[in-house]
Design a protein around this motif. Sequence first.
Motif, PDB file in Angstrom:
ATOM      1  N   PRO A   3      69.941   7.105  57.449  1.00  0.00           N
ATOM      2  CA  PRO A   3      69.914   6.282  56.245  1.00  0.00           C
ATOM      3  C   PRO A   3      70.274   4.844  56.570  1.00  0.00           C
ATOM      4  CG  PRO A   3      71.835   7.723  56.252  1.00  0.00           C
ATOM      5  CD  PRO A   3      71.001   8.093  57.437  1.00  0.00           C
ATOM      6  N   THR A   4      69.705   3.916  55.816  1.00  0.00           N
ATOM      7  CA  THR A   4      69.981   2.499  56.025  1.00  0.00           C
ATOM      8  C   THR A   4      70.279   1.819  54.707  1.00  0.00           C
ATOM      9  OG1 THR A   4      67.653   1.932  55.808  1.00  0.00           O
ATOM     10  CG2 THR A   4      68.471   2.350  58.045  1.00  0.00           C
ATOM     11  N   GLY A   5      70.809   0.607  54.795  1.00  0.00           N
ATOM     12  CA  GLY A   5      71.043  -0.207  53.611  1.00  0.00           C
ATOM     13  C   GLY A   5      71.922   0.474  52.594  1.00  0.00           C
ATOM     14  N   LYS A   6      71.518   0.427  51.318  1.00  0.00           N
ATOM     15  CA  LYS A   6      72.316   0.977  50.229  1.00  0.00           C
ATOM     16  C   LYS A   6      72.419   2.496  50.276  1.00  0.00           C
ATOM     17  CE  LYS A   6      71.366  -2.855  47.170  1.00  0.00           C
ATOM     18  NZ  LYS A   6      70.721  -3.303  45.948  1.00  0.00           N
ATOM     19  N   ASP A   7      71.499   3.157  51.001  1.00  0.00           N
ATOM     20  CA  ASP A   7      71.533   4.614  51.109  1.00  0.00           C
ATOM     21  C   ASP A   7      72.597   5.095  52.078  1.00  0.00           C
ATOM     22  OD1 ASP A   7      69.353   4.746  49.404  1.00  0.00           O
ATOM     23  OD2 ASP A   7      67.921   4.690  51.058  1.00  0.00           O
ATOM     24  N   PHE A   8      73.173   4.182  52.831  1.00  0.00           N
ATOM     25  CA  PHE A   8      74.147   4.548  53.857  1.00  0.00           C
ATOM     26  C   PHE A   8      75.555   4.303  53.345  1.00  0.00           C
ATOM     27  CE2 PHE A   8      76.848   3.696  57.507  1.00  0.00           C
ATOM     28  CZ  PHE A   8      76.539   4.763  58.322  1.00  0.00           C
ATOM     29  N   ALA A   9      76.403   5.304  53.431  1.00  0.00           N
ATOM     30  CA  ALA A   9      77.810   5.151  53.038  1.00  0.00           C
ATOM     31  C   ALA A   9      78.667   5.266  54.289  1.00  0.00           C
ATOM     32  CB  ALA A   9      78.192   6.224  52.028  1.00  0.00           C
ATOM     33  N   SER A  10      79.451   4.249  54.572  1.00  0.00           N
ATOM     34  CA  SER A  10      80.332   4.305  55.730  1.00  0.00           C
ATOM     35  C   SER A  10      81.740   4.649  55.282  1.00  0.00           C
ATOM     36  CB  SER A  10      80.328   2.972  56.479  1.00  0.00           C
ATOM     37  OG  SER A  10      80.778   1.942  55.636  1.00  0.00           O
ATOM     38  N   ILE A  11      82.456   5.328  56.140  1.00  0.00           N
ATOM     39  CA  ILE A  11      83.841   5.702  55.885  1.00  0.00           C
ATOM     40  C   ILE A  11      84.662   5.130  57.019  1.00  0.00           C
ATOM     41  CG2 ILE A  11      85.467   7.604  55.694  1.00  0.00           C
ATOM     42  CD1 ILE A  11      83.082   9.334  54.707  1.00  0.00           C
ATOM     43  N   ILE A  12      85.657   4.324  56.674  1.00  0.00           N
ATOM     44  CA  ILE A  12      86.558   3.766  57.678  1.00  0.00           C
ATOM     45  C   ILE A  12      87.820   4.616  57.654  1.00  0.00           C
ATOM     46  CG2 ILE A  12      87.833   1.731  58.431  1.00  0.00           C
ATOM     47  CD1 ILE A  12      84.791   1.341  58.435  1.00  0.00           C
ATOM     48  N   ARG A  13      88.162   5.205  58.809  1.00  0.00           N
ATOM     49  CA  ARG A  13      89.342   6.075  58.912  1.00  0.00           C
ATOM     50  C   ARG A  13      89.868   5.993  60.330  1.00  0.00           C
ATOM     51  NH1 ARG A  13      87.451   9.724  62.193  1.00  0.00           N
ATOM     52  NH2 ARG A  13      85.368  10.557  62.008  1.00  0.00           N
ATOM     53  N   PRO A  14      91.108   6.443  60.541  1.00  0.00           N
ATOM     54  CA  PRO A  14      91.630   6.471  61.915  1.00  0.00           C
ATOM     55  C   PRO A  14      90.745   7.354  62.801  1.00  0.00           C
ATOM     56  CG  PRO A  14      93.409   6.796  60.335  1.00  0.00           C
ATOM     57  CD  PRO A  14      92.107   6.875  59.558  1.00  0.00           C
ATOM     58  N   ALA A  15      90.601   6.947  64.037  1.00  0.00           N
ATOM     59  CA  ALA A  15      89.790   7.718  64.981  1.00  0.00           C
ATOM     60  C   ALA A  15      90.455   9.050  65.294  1.00  0.00           C
ATOM     61  CB  ALA A  15      89.589   6.915  66.267  1.00  0.00           C
ATOM     62  N   LEU A  55      85.200  -2.675  58.452  1.00  0.00           N
ATOM     63  CA  LEU A  55      86.145  -2.431  59.538  1.00  0.00           C
ATOM     64  C   LEU A  55      87.150  -3.575  59.658  1.00  0.00           C
ATOM     65  CD1 LEU A  55      87.014  -0.573  61.807  1.00  0.00           C
ATOM     66  CD2 LEU A  55      85.336  -1.689  63.273  1.00  0.00           C
ATOM     67  N   MET A  56      86.663  -4.814  59.587  1.00  0.00           N
ATOM     68  CA  MET A  56      87.566  -5.970  59.666  1.00  0.00           C
ATOM     69  C   MET A  56      88.567  -5.951  58.507  1.00  0.00           C
ATOM     70  SD  MET A  56      86.963  -8.140  62.271  1.00  0.00           S
ATOM     71  CE  MET A  56      87.402  -9.769  61.717  1.00  0.00           C
ATOM     72  N   LYS A  57      88.108  -5.615  57.305  1.00  0.00           N
ATOM     73  CA  LYS A  57      89.007  -5.558  56.149  1.00  0.00           C
ATOM     74  C   LYS A  57      90.079  -4.492  56.341  1.00  0.00           C
ATOM     75  CE  LYS A  57      85.981  -7.308  52.548  1.00  0.00           C
ATOM     76  NZ  LYS A  57      86.784  -8.234  51.760  1.00  0.00           N
ATOM     77  N   GLU A  58      89.698  -3.347  56.883  1.00  0.00           N
ATOM     78  CA  GLU A  58      90.668  -2.269  57.096  1.00  0.00           C
ATOM     79  C   GLU A  58      91.709  -2.657  58.141  1.00  0.00           C
ATOM     80  OE1 GLU A  58      92.541   1.338  56.289  1.00  0.00           O
ATOM     81  OE2 GLU A  58      90.997   0.261  55.174  1.00  0.00           O
ATOM     82  N   VAL A  59      91.267  -3.306  59.210  1.00  0.00           N
ATOM     83  CA  VAL A  59      92.204  -3.770  60.239  1.00  0.00           C
ATOM     84  C   VAL A  59      93.170  -4.793  59.638  1.00  0.00           C
ATOM     85  CG1 VAL A  59      92.404  -5.075  62.403  1.00  0.00           C
ATOM     86  CG2 VAL A  59      90.691  -3.270  62.187  1.00  0.00           C
ATOM     87  N   ALA A  60      92.637  -5.722  58.832  1.00  0.00           N
ATOM     88  CA  ALA A  60      93.493  -6.724  58.177  1.00  0.00           C
ATOM     89  C   ALA A  60      94.488  -6.052  57.234  1.00  0.00           C
ATOM     90  CB  ALA A  60      92.634  -7.729  57.414  1.00  0.00           C
ATOM     91  N   LYS A  61      94.031  -5.062  56.489  1.00  0.00           N
ATOM     92  CA  LYS A  61      94.908  -4.327  55.557  1.00  0.00           C
ATOM     93  C   LYS A  61      96.049  -3.645  56.305  1.00  0.00           C
ATOM     94  CE  LYS A  61      94.801  -0.382  52.440  1.00  0.00           C
ATOM     95  NZ  LYS A  61      94.029   0.793  52.077  1.00  0.00           N
TER      96      LYS A  61
END
Length: 116
Positions: A3-15, A55-61
């Motif tokens: 999926p690309t663009g708006k169809d793609f949902a990313s999840i930022i979490r600890p590795a 990812l940058m926002k999560e690191v800053a948070k």
Amino acid sequence: MAPTGKDFASIIRPARPDDCGEIARMIKDLAEHQGSGAGSSETVTAEGRGIGSSLMKEVAKIGVENSCNKMKWTCQGWDDVAIKFYKKCGGKDITEGLNCHLFNMDREELIEFAKP
């Protein structure tokens, strides 16, 4: 097809340990991108997905939550896309217009320099 663009949902979490293969692939992609001076189609697709910004926002948070006062990072001088992205995020190019340079030593240089 991925999926690309708006169809793609990313999840930022600890590795997690099972992420190591994907992380290694991304590091190799970055090395190829930096070595060639041009991004792969995956890099271009990732930019459209907003993953870098998330990812940058999560690191800053995480930094703010842990009382960090500063976040620093580097990018290649020729990488205009990255420079524009980091400025858009609010980053300040501390070497732009200053009489200073950022230096590093790779493993080989470290070994040579550390010799008695």
